[in-house]
Design a protein around this motif. Structure first.
Motif, PDB file in Angstrom:
ATOM      1  N   ASP A  73       0.654  -1.182  -0.123  1.00 48.62           N
ATOM      2  CA  ASP A  73      -0.015   0.010  -0.088  1.00 48.62           C
ATOM      3  C   ASP A  73       0.902   1.196  -0.110  1.00 48.62           C
ATOM      4  OD1 ASP A  73      -2.847   1.093   0.038  1.00 48.62           O
ATOM      5  OD2 ASP A  73      -2.367   1.611   2.138  1.00 48.62           O
ATOM      6  N   ALA A  74       1.712   1.325   0.949  1.00 45.24           N
ATOM      7  CA  ALA A  74       2.594   2.521   1.181  1.00 45.24           C
ATOM      8  C   ALA A  74       3.575   2.615  -0.192  1.00 45.24           C
ATOM      9  CB  ALA A  74       3.575   2.406   2.200  1.00 45.24           C
ATOM     10  N   THR A  75       3.988   1.503  -0.896  1.00 42.89           N
ATOM     11  CA  THR A  75       4.903   1.673  -1.925  1.00 42.89           C
ATOM     12  C   THR A  75       3.939   2.303  -3.122  1.00 42.89           C
ATOM     13  OG1 THR A  75       6.312  -0.047  -1.229  1.00 42.89           O
ATOM     14  CG2 THR A  75       6.098   0.348  -3.514  1.00 42.89           C
ATOM     15  N   ALA A  90      -7.489   5.935  -4.079  1.00 43.69           N
ATOM     16  CA  ALA A  90      -8.238   4.908  -2.995  1.00 43.69           C
ATOM     17  C   ALA A  90      -7.671   3.572  -3.049  1.00 43.69           C
ATOM     18  CB  ALA A  90      -9.618   5.039  -3.384  1.00 43.69           C
ATOM     19  N   SER A  91      -7.563   3.045  -1.673  1.00 39.18           N
ATOM     20  CA  SER A  91      -6.835   1.718  -1.506  1.00 39.18           C
ATOM     21  C   SER A  91      -7.951   0.886  -0.955  1.00 39.18           C
ATOM     22  CB  SER A  91      -5.613   1.950  -0.912  1.00 39.18           C
ATOM     23  OG  SER A  91      -5.334   0.540  -0.214  1.00 39.18           O
ATOM     24  N   GLU A  92      -8.089  -0.526  -1.330  1.00 37.92           N
ATOM     25  CA  GLU A  92      -8.873  -1.335  -0.472  1.00 37.92           C
ATOM     26  C   GLU A  92      -8.199  -1.530   1.065  1.00 37.92           C
ATOM     27  OE1 GLU A  92      -9.935  -5.664  -2.044  1.00 37.92           O
ATOM     28  OE2 GLU A  92      -8.920  -5.404   0.055  1.00 37.92           O
ATOM     29  N   GLU A  93      -7.138  -1.013   1.174  1.00 35.94           N
ATOM     30  CA  GLU A  93      -6.586  -0.929   2.605  1.00 35.94           C
ATOM     31  C   GLU A  93      -6.846   0.187   3.355  1.00 35.94           C
ATOM     32  OE1 GLU A  93      -4.373  -3.108   4.336  1.00 35.94           O
ATOM     33  OE2 GLU A  93      -4.870  -4.665   2.727  1.00 35.94           O
ATOM     34  N   GLN A  94      -7.496   1.137   2.941  1.00 37.05           N
ATOM     35  CA  GLN A  94      -7.939   2.392   3.644  1.00 37.05           C
ATOM     36  C   GLN A  94      -9.332   2.828   3.521  1.00 37.05           C
ATOM     37  OE1 GLN A  94      -5.125   5.416   3.360  1.00 37.05           O
ATOM     38  NE2 GLN A  94      -3.296   4.057   2.553  1.00 37.05           N
TER      39      GLN A  94
END
Ligand code: AHM
Ligand code: MG
Length: 337
Positions: A73-75, A90-94
């Motif tokens: 995610d961070a990368t 937008a990320s599935e992780e957030q």
């Protein structure tokens, strides 16, 4: 030896086919390619985590060890921030979307949604996992991104793709003009065109679903599964293939033909997979390869999303197989009135 075409060369060639293109999308795709190489490097070290430090702890070098999905995610976020071509993500992780408000990105017109490491529960057991990405044009003109910039139908996708970290690492993407696959050559650190113009067979003989949930599935899905397993005059029983890692199941079916199903069930009335991060990008890609994706009653790409983390039932893969499950579904609706 045939001519080797790297991902960067290919993107550049394709950009030249559009005389007025500004190169922004090309830059974005290249940056996602870079992010995936960095993620790949860490995924390949997954089994070493216990030696160099436990996840969530401090490793022998005294560095905090991130979970791989957080690292991915961070990368991706770092690469998007540095690229200057994306104004939001937008990320599935957030939980929510974010505007990228660096100077370089202020006038960018693309937004990116991604599942940084799909199937991450498989990391510990060395099963293939993947990254999925979707690129849209923003709807608003400038400034902070709004939810409406993200909640677009899949039909409005500009580009989408995935990276599979498997026995080899591949990046497969489309910009709405066919699907092409690139295999990472670790010796030169480049994705090389290995699967030009991918077409999914219209018919397949593999079905992929979590058959353990059979008793929770709707009757029409059970009927279709029985059809898959039956021997008839026209067909032998299909093979069941289920890795439990969407990208890996999808990739196999894309190349060999087949259907992947994650239906609504008694346990998961909306299904499990996320429309914006998983279903839309791979639906766009499968259509570009000649296949289909549906909820059972409507094409995935036609859904107007209500929320970023919306889940939908999914049937995706070879055209004739998806057509058939759709018929089972509509017949079931007609029968129950
Ligand atoms: P994740 O995004 O939390 O990794 O979950 C998605 C994964 C998919 O990769 C896979 O197809 C599915 O979950 C498997 O679910 P199940 O274990 O219920 O069969
Ligand atoms: Mg996922």
């Amino acid at each position: 030896m045939g001519k080797l075409i790297t991902l960067d060369e290919f993107i550049y060639q394709r950009q030249k086919d559009f005389p007025f293109s500004t190169g922004e999308l090309s830059g974005l795709l290249r940056d996602i390619g870079v992010a995936s190489k960095i993620i790949n490097r860490e995924v390949n070290k997954a089994g070493l985590v216990d030696i160099t430090g436990l996840t969530g702890e401090v490793n022998v070098q005294g560095e905090a060890v991130q979970k791989l999905d957080e690292f991915a995610d961070a990368t991706l976020i770092d690469c998007l921030r540095n690229s200057g071509e994306a104004c939001g993500y937008a990320s599935e992780e957030q939980d929510s979307f974010h505007t990228i408000s660096t100077f370089d990105n202020a006038n960018a017109k693309y937004i990116v949604l991604f599942d940084p490491l799909d199937g991450s529960s498989n990391i510990d057991v060395n099963v293939s996992i993947g990254t999925i990405f979707a690129i849209y044009r923003r709807k608003t003109d400038a400034g902070e991104c709004k939810l409406g910039d993200f909640l677009q139908r899949g039909r409005e996708l500009v580009a989408a793709g995935y990276v599979i970290y498997g026995s080899s690492t591949m990046l497969v993407y489309t910009t709405g003009n066919g699907v092409n696959g690139f295999t990472l050559d670790p010796s030169i650190g480049e994705f090389c065109l290995s699967h030009p113009d991918i077409r999914i067979p219209e018919e397949g003989n593999m079905f992929s679903t979590n058959i353990g949930y059979y008793s929770f599935y709707p009757e029409y899905v059970k009927d279709y599964i029985r059809f898959c397993m039956d021997e008839t005059e026209d067909k032998k029983p299909y093979s069941l293939r289920y890795i439990g890692s969407f990208v890996a199941d999808f990739h196999r079916n894309l190349i060999k033909g087949g259907i992947f199903m994650y239906p609504a069930s008694k346990q998961q009335p909306e299904g499990k997979l996320r429309l914006m991060y998983e279903c839309n990008p791979l639906a766009f890609l499968v259509e570009q390869a000649g296949g289909r994706a549906t909820t059972g009653t409507r094409d995935i790409l036609d859904i107007y999303p209500d929320e970023l983390h919306q889940r939908v039932p999914l049937f995706i893969g070879s055209k004739h197989m998806v057509d058939m499950i759709e018929t089972y579904c509509t017949d079931a609706i007609l029968q129950t009135g």
